[in-house]
Scaffold this motif. Structure first.
Motif, PDB file in Angstrom:
ATOM      1  N   LYS A  33      -8.740   3.320  51.092  1.00 49.83           N
ATOM      2  CA  LYS A  33      -9.353   2.066  51.521  1.00 49.83           C
ATOM      3  C   LYS A  33      -9.651   2.105  53.016  1.00 49.83           C
ATOM      4  CE  LYS A  33      -7.307  -0.999  48.025  1.00 49.83           C
ATOM      5  NZ  LYS A  33      -6.134  -0.254  47.507  1.00 49.83           N
ATOM      6  N   ILE A 124     -11.890  -6.516  48.030  1.00 46.24           N
ATOM      7  CA  ILE A 124     -10.476  -6.177  47.860  1.00 46.24           C
ATOM      8  C   ILE A 124      -9.695  -7.494  47.934  1.00 46.24           C
ATOM      9  CG2 ILE A 124      -8.512  -4.853  48.759  1.00 46.24           C
ATOM     10  CD1 ILE A 124     -10.579  -2.867  49.934  1.00 46.24           C
ATOM     11  N   SER A 184     -16.978   0.462  53.632  1.00 44.58           N
ATOM     12  CA  SER A 184     -16.599  -0.247  52.417  1.00 44.58           C
ATOM     13  C   SER A 184     -17.488   0.162  51.248  1.00 44.58           C
ATOM     14  CB  SER A 184     -16.689  -1.761  52.639  1.00 44.58           C
ATOM     15  OG  SER A 184     -16.378  -2.463  51.468  1.00 44.58           O
ATOM     16  N   TYR A 187     -16.349   3.469  50.044  1.00 46.34           N
ATOM     17  CA  TYR A 187     -15.101   3.368  49.286  1.00 46.34           C
ATOM     18  C   TYR A 187     -15.363   2.804  47.887  1.00 46.34           C
ATOM     19  CZ  TYR A 187     -10.805   1.534  47.398  1.00 46.34           C
ATOM     20  OH  TYR A 187      -9.773   1.249  46.547  1.00 46.34           O
ATOM     21  N   GLN A 188     -16.130   1.721  47.814  1.00 42.12           N
ATOM     22  CA  GLN A 188     -16.379   1.074  46.521  1.00 42.12           C
ATOM     23  C   GLN A 188     -17.092   2.023  45.561  1.00 42.12           C
ATOM     24  OE1 GLN A 188     -15.255  -1.810  45.402  1.00 42.12           O
ATOM     25  NE2 GLN A 188     -14.225  -2.310  47.327  1.00 42.12           N
ATOM     26  N   LYS A 191     -14.267   4.656  44.381  1.00 42.34           N
ATOM     27  CA  LYS A 191     -12.875   4.268  44.097  1.00 42.34           C
ATOM     28  C   LYS A 191     -12.442   4.543  42.659  1.00 42.34           C
ATOM     29  CE  LYS A 191     -13.520  -0.660  43.040  1.00 42.34           C
ATOM     30  NZ  LYS A 191     -13.147  -2.024  43.501  1.00 42.34           N
ATOM     31  N   ARG A 199      -7.004  -0.980  43.209  1.00 41.30           N
ATOM     32  CA  ARG A 199      -8.197  -0.477  43.901  1.00 41.30           C
ATOM     33  C   ARG A 199      -9.096  -1.622  44.308  1.00 41.30           C
ATOM     34  NH1 ARG A 199      -9.557   4.252  39.655  1.00 41.30           N
ATOM     35  NH2 ARG A 199      -8.928   2.616  38.250  1.00 41.30           N
TER      36      ARG A 199
END
Length: 199
Positions: A33, A124, A184, A187-188, A191, A199
């Motif tokens: 994250k 998140i 972000s 990451y998304q 994930k 997550r």
């Protein structure tokens, strides 16, 4: 230490950009994250340590926890006392990190993104969900000033400054927002490939 609140806030934002973001970029590439943290000396705002989330190694290694882990791995003789330091967190600490900061003896923390930002801008929602479901704390309403520490939102502090000091800080903060938007998104996108429980 800078003589004005504006100079102090500039320093915090510079640490995010220069010291935390490069670590977070690498961490996100590995599947972690976007959360990071740093410790600065109160006296001169020199950097003691910066770290980032390492949940793919251990789901407890949130940015703040990983920073504290590394801090307590430093030799005791060269490790400043928590009371002598500023705790900087990119995102408002979750309940785990709030507790860790408290147990570690820090009397302050400063954060850039709120719990609502983590939920709404970073997808998140766990911080607010855990506070509500486990502790029955509604809307993240923990006490930001208490017997242990004082919490301060960097963006709220910027908003309280006179316009001449506020504008350059707002611009710097917006640049950081753009960086974290990109981190972000990365990451998304990836994930689903990691084994982080939440997550």
């Amino acid at each position: 230490m800078p003589s004005s609140d504006a100079a102090f806030l500039h320093r915090l934002l510079d640490v995010v950009t220069d010291d935390i973001v490069p670590l977070t970029e690498t961490g996100v590439q590995r599947g972690n994250k976007v959360f990071g943290a740093a410790l600065l000396r109160k006296g001169d705002l020199s950097l003691v340590l910066a770290e980032t989330n390492n949940e793919i190694e251990n789901p407890l290694w949130h940015g703040e926890i990983h920073c504290l882990k590394r801090f307590y791995e430093m030799p005791a003789a060269s490790r400043p006392a928590p009371s002598e330091m500023i705790f900087l967190s990119t995102h408002e600490p979750c309940s785990l990190c709030l507790s860790a900061i408290t147990w570690a003896g820090f009397d302050n923390f400063h954060y850039l993104f709120s719990h609502e930002d983590s939920r709404d801008s970073f997808a998140i929602p766990h911080d607010l969900n855990i506070l509500r479901e486990v502790f029955d704390v509604q809307r993240g309403g923990y006490r930001k000033e208490n017997a242990y520490w004082t919490a301060r939102s960097i963006r709220s502090a910027i908003a309280e400054l006179p316009a001449g000091e506020r504008t350059p800080l707002e611009e710097k903060a917006e640049t950081i927002v753009g960086i974290y938007d990109r981190l972000s998104a990365r990451y998304q996108t990836g994930k689903s490939d990691n084994a982080i429980p939440l997550r």
